[in-house]
Design an enzyme around this catalytic site. Sequence first.
Site, mmCIF file in Angstrom:
data_model
loop_
_atom_site.group_PDB
_atom_site.id
_atom_site.type_symbol
_atom_site.label_atom_id
_atom_site.label_comp_id
_atom_site.label_asym_id
_atom_site.label_seq_id
_atom_site.Cartn_x
_atom_site.Cartn_y
_atom_site.Cartn_z
ATOM 1 N N LYS A 73 38.017 48.236 40.531
ATOM 2 C CA LYS A 73 36.878 47.103 40.071
ATOM 3 C C LYS A 73 37.977 46.234 39.356
ATOM 4 C CE LYS A 73 34.974 47.138 35.317
ATOM 5 N NZ LYS A 73 34.787 47.451 33.619
ATOM 6 N N GLN A 74 37.962 45.260 39.262
ATOM 7 C CA GLN A 74 38.192 43.989 39.242
ATOM 8 C C GLN A 74 37.774 43.052 38.116
ATOM 9 O OE1 GLN A 74 41.105 43.090 38.103
ATOM 10 N NE2 GLN A 74 42.195 43.641 39.949
#
Length: 352
Positions: free
Chosen positions: A239-240
Amino acid sequence: MASQKIQELLGDQAAYYLDHTCTTIDKSSLYLPTGTAVNDVWMNSNRNVQTLRSISTLMNHGRLANSGYVSILPVDQGIEHSAGASFAPNPIYFDPENIVKLAIEGGCNAVASTYGVLGAVARKYAHQIPFIVKINHNEFISYPNRFDQIMFGNIKDAWNMGAVAVGATIYFGSEESHRQIVEVAKAFEYAHELGMATVLWCYLRNNSFKKDGVDYHTAADLTAQSNHLGVTIQADIIKQKLPTNNGGYTAINFGKTHKDVYNKLTTDHPIDLARYQVANCYMGRVGLINSGGESKGASDMAEAVMTAVVNKRAGGMGLISGRKAFQKPMNEGVSLLNTIQDVYLDNSITVA
């Protein structure tokens, strides 16, 4: 051609996002999301049979089932941003059951939340929608605030409540990051032993990442490197935040980089910047999901669609959007989640 609704939400930027062709890292080099990713990609990894089943369970639920893409509702903000700041706009979400209901009604692949939230309703819902238990948090009540993530429970507890996966955050670049890397790597190893998938929030935290009025916490080069660290400790999904600029290494003048990162592998286009994030997830072997960001009110739907289009066209595998969904009436939250999912279900929106 993308649906009229998606084009209208993108407005005068529709062609900018929908017609862009990536000339940096060619899409043929990527492992793109497919409904057979477990067989095509993960089968050759060191993940055990139970973990492969958990990854498959996560990917084969909700409106995006069997597409290779995921839509996840994350609600750990009660700790990360304080319960008041998060739930005052819609107090029904002080009740954990409504968080899970929103994920189910919204057609999500999974719901990601705290030990307390998911544990409170596990017997009723763990078999109805995949649980992702967030195992560490920045508790955000110590003063002054610190950039740290501390463990809130253990992996066996997550497994006992029926979780399909665990999630964790590392604040790469912070003073505490070395400890966090070791803690999360060990936790992920045990989660895999028990057969759970792993999701890593790869965030940057360091006041020195702000230089001359520019915030490089979302620079493509720095976020991509944190992705690369995340896949190194064997996260199954990264997740970014969506990149908003580039050149963090050169502006801050630290670490090591290469001129080709900026001259050949990226441009200023958001899709090309996100493509570099995907490349650092082992060319997409590990899926990249971008975060939806804070709720800003009337612009939430348009911003969510833009983020989804950028992620999909870059080669990412989905969106994880929380505040934009739960800080409004449930029917509006469901509509927002469904519209995000519509981007991934629209076959005319292709990888750039």
